[in-house]
Design an enzyme around this catalytic site. Structure first.
Site, PDB file in Angstrom:
ATOM      1  CB  CYS A  34     -38.165   5.119 146.592  1.00 53.45           C
ATOM      2  SG  CYS A  34     -38.571   6.127 145.159  1.00 53.45           S
ATOM      3  CB  CYS A 103     -46.158   5.579 138.337  1.00 54.72           C
ATOM      4  SG  CYS A 103     -45.468   4.356 139.459  1.00 54.72           S
TER       5      CYS A 103
END
Length: 173
Positions: A34, A103
């Site tokens: 990803c 993140c």
């Protein structure tokens, strides 16, 4: 998508980038498929993070998160560093877009894994060397071309290091 000045500063001028050779603890999270991979390296002295470095391959938010995380953790005791959360990182960056909040999870998770690795080593637990689980031939080959699992740059057959991101490529290409 609007980023804060702090996010942009840490993306454009990341702090503590690099590798600590013979690190006391290493934490790696993410998925090369990803696109976000994050590795945190720790130098521990007297149960305090004396130095911390990171290597991140991913979007600007992932790089900013890694940079800010290292700034938050550097100099902290292990107990203090264990309390750093994804929310702390996002707040220190003055927020992240909703679709980039994952993140901040990567950063906090990588730090916790690096601390756990250090504690396991200190306790004498031998951990197996990290190896990618996915089959290189199945996931990183398109037709007769091969791509780096970390940055998706094309690599030649037999290359042992990606010239684009300098990642060690231990599997055949």
């Amino acid at each position: 998508m609007i980023y804060s000045k702090t996010v942009m500063d840490h993306f454009r001028n990341p702090r503590n980038v690099g590798v600590i050779e013979n690190a006391a603890g290493v934490g790696e999270v993410g998925n090369p498929i990803c696109g976000d991979m994050m590795t945190i390296y720790l130098d521990i002295q007297d149960d305090r993070i004396a130095d911390i470095k990171f290597q991140t391959f991913g979007c600007g938010s992932a790089i900013a998160v890694s940079s800010m995380l290292t700034e938050l953790a550097k100099g902290k005791t292990l107990e203090e560093a264990k309390k750093i959360t994804n929310k702390d990182v996002a707040e220190a960056l003055e927020g992240l877009p909703k679709n980039k909040l994952h993140c901040s999870n990567l950063g906090a998770d990588a730090l916790q894994m690096a601390i756990k690795d250090y504690e396991d080593r200190k306790a004498g637990k031998v951990r197996p060397e990290l190896k990618r689980k996915e089959s290189h031939d199945e996931l990183h080959r398109v037709g007769d071309k091969c791509y780096c699992p970390y940055c998706d740059s094309e690599v030649s057959d037999g290359e042992k290091m990606c010239s684009a991101c300098l990642s060690d490529l231990t599997e055949e290409h």
